[in-house]
Write a protein that holds these residues in place. Sequence first.
Motif, PDB file in Angstrom:
ATOM      1  N   UNK A 153       5.515  32.321 -31.339  1.00  0.00           N
ATOM      2  CA  UNK A 153       6.338  33.565 -30.938  1.00  0.00           C
ATOM      3  C   UNK A 153       7.457  33.171 -31.727  1.00  0.00           C
ATOM      4  N   UNK A 154       7.983  31.918 -31.889  1.00  0.00           N
ATOM      5  CA  UNK A 154       9.255  31.741 -33.039  1.00  0.00           C
ATOM      6  C   UNK A 154       9.167  31.975 -34.310  1.00  0.00           C
ATOM      7  N   UNK A 155       7.705  31.764 -34.983  1.00  0.00           N
ATOM      8  CA  UNK A 155       7.628  32.139 -36.198  1.00  0.00           C
ATOM      9  C   UNK A 155       7.570  33.818 -36.294  1.00  0.00           C
ATOM     10  N   UNK A 156       6.927  34.533 -35.513  1.00  0.00           N
ATOM     11  CA  UNK A 156       6.902  35.933 -35.279  1.00  0.00           C
ATOM     12  C   UNK A 156       8.550  36.300 -34.960  1.00  0.00           C
ATOM     13  N   UNK A 157       9.427  35.383 -34.706  1.00  0.00           N
ATOM     14  CA  UNK A 157      10.763  36.125 -34.563  1.00  0.00           C
ATOM     15  C   UNK A 157      10.924  36.747 -33.177  1.00  0.00           C
ATOM     16  N   UNK A 158       9.863  36.581 -32.327  1.00  0.00           N
ATOM     17  CA  UNK A 158      10.123  37.278 -30.690  1.00  0.00           C
ATOM     18  C   UNK A 158      10.970  36.789 -29.707  1.00  0.00           C
ATOM     19  N   UNK A 159      11.623  37.542 -28.879  1.00  0.00           N
ATOM     20  CA  UNK A 159      12.693  36.867 -28.270  1.00  0.00           C
ATOM     21  C   UNK A 159      12.051  36.228 -27.223  1.00  0.00           C
ATOM     22  N   UNK A 160      12.457  35.109 -26.641  1.00  0.00           N
ATOM     23  CA  UNK A 160      12.075  34.574 -25.163  1.00  0.00           C
ATOM     24  C   UNK A 160      13.202  34.575 -24.234  1.00  0.00           C
ATOM     25  N   UNK A 161      12.875  34.973 -22.936  1.00  0.00           N
ATOM     26  CA  UNK A 161      13.957  35.179 -22.063  1.00  0.00           C
ATOM     27  C   UNK A 161      14.487  33.754 -21.459  1.00  0.00           C
ATOM     28  N   UNK A 162      16.057  33.585 -21.646  1.00  0.00           N
ATOM     29  CA  UNK A 162      16.421  32.365 -21.453  1.00  0.00           C
ATOM     30  C   UNK A 162      16.984  31.648 -22.802  1.00  0.00           C
ATOM     31  N   UNK A 163      16.469  32.210 -23.691  1.00  0.00           N
ATOM     32  CA  UNK A 163      16.870  31.939 -25.088  1.00  0.00           C
ATOM     33  C   UNK A 163      17.785  33.002 -25.970  1.00  0.00           C
ATOM     34  N   UNK A 164      16.925  33.861 -26.419  1.00  0.00           N
ATOM     35  CA  UNK A 164      17.498  35.191 -27.181  1.00  0.00           C
ATOM     36  C   UNK A 164      17.814  36.229 -26.283  1.00  0.00           C
TER      37      UNK A 164
END
Lengths: 423, 125
Positions: free
Chosen positions: A258-269
């Motif tokens: 998900x990081x490579x795909x630039x997707x947000x993660x709740x608690x982070x982005x």
Amino acid sequence: MTHPNTPFRTPLYAWHAAQGAKLVDFAGWDMPISYPHGSVAEHMACHEGCAVFDVSHMLLQRFSGADAEKLLAMASTVEPVSLAAGRAKYGLLLSEQGAVIDDAIITRDPQGGLKMVSNASRASQVSALLAETISRHGYAVQLTALGGVPSATTAMIAVQGKNARSIVANLMDDSALRAVIHALTFTRVASVEASLGDKESNNSQASKQVPLEVSCLGYTGCDGFEIECPAESAPILMDALCKAGAIPAGLAARNTLRLEAGLPLYGHELTEDIAVSTAGLGWTIGRARRSNQDFNGADTIVPQLDAPSRLFGVRAQGRAPLRDDDELVFVVETPSESVVVPIGHLTSGGFSPLLDGGIGIGIAHTEPALAQDSLPTTPAIPEWLRNNAVPPLGTQLTMRRGKRTLPVMVVGLPFVPPSQFRG
Amino acid sequence: MKRYAESHEWIEITSATTARIGISDYAQSELGDVVFVDLPELDTQFDAGDEFAAVESVKAASEIYLPIAGTVIAVNEALEDEPNMVNTSAEKDGWLIEISFEGDAEQLVEALMDETAYSEANPQS
């Protein structure tokens, strides 16, 4: 989040243990972080073949009753009235004050029912938000938790990667259903029946017809599906997928993908303190919703939507990984001194197996870290820094973590282009 | 003679004045896939307990401490291209550094655990 009876176990807990998975507590759930292949191999399997993830810990709820659509329209960025049967949409759950409570996928299933999948780590906050919104407006809605609860009736499995489509299609005996899977484009949802069990035994009782709801979605940037199946059939579905060549992958690979795909993660982005526009998610609020302002927090959020995203990608020099919360600074060299200007920090830092190096998502400070008059009066101060803008692509920054430093460069998001099937 | 520290390093005495150091198989399995190893410069002197290296996995960065005082005489350069050797061969090909030390080896490692004591303290599942 802690629960009285933690850790919870998904319907696949015993299956993971039998595969030799390393299990960790994730948001109160005993979940596989990796399997014996290791998370890098699991990550690469998704790009080159197929990876399967147990995502049964995520909260899956069904919404029924006269005001189900009104509730979701009020508490999220999604307008269910405009969601056709067999379609899913990404959106944000919003508090009355305009804070992002979670991100979620809202689906109108092929039979017309409304469902939502949200993060396990935010289950109690999401439930509280929905309960508050229901009571404030007096909505008539029944919520049924199908998955992501200890007594779940439904399991969820994400099948992701280049070969996901053929592997899932081949679970069906019926060629018409196989064609449905092959034609399913991003965010489309289909109900199918798979033939699971031991097909080679020639024993018809060994093979079982299992209803599946297949959504062309994922959290990897790769083509693939998220599949809902009856909880008791989850292990034989996993067996069938792995027999067809998929490899089981854990939370560590899910995060690097998900990081490579630039997707947000709740608690982070995404947090309650990061504005929708700051996180670059203004696109989740459509034109009609902006003008009608008919959802929780609209009066706060809508006027901010023109503000640019404060998120940006960074790539570390060399092969060292980056880490969550790493500080980012810009060094201004003047003839007399080096001025270190704090720019922001990483909301997510990690390692990209595909790029073979450290990557991270940075967030630029909203307020300038240094007052304008404390900046040296030199042409070495770039325009973006004077304007407190996000550093442009190619800018050289320095990562600082305790006494460690590492040169990093601002790059575009996503790090790896998405490969979902959009028809 | 090979001994283990509570912080999961192993040290193997290779001669009267030299030793090889790495992290235990248990430690690598806890860390997960190692993707980067930060090793010290040759000739750097460290005290016992000093952080001399970092082993970074997909999940976390782990500081590595020197079980006895010494001077770096070799680093495992193969780890630059293949950090994953720490996973596949933590206690052999995935060694980190070699040091020279002064004093009696037996006395220097007296407080450390032997293999039996270490594996009892850290049972592998």
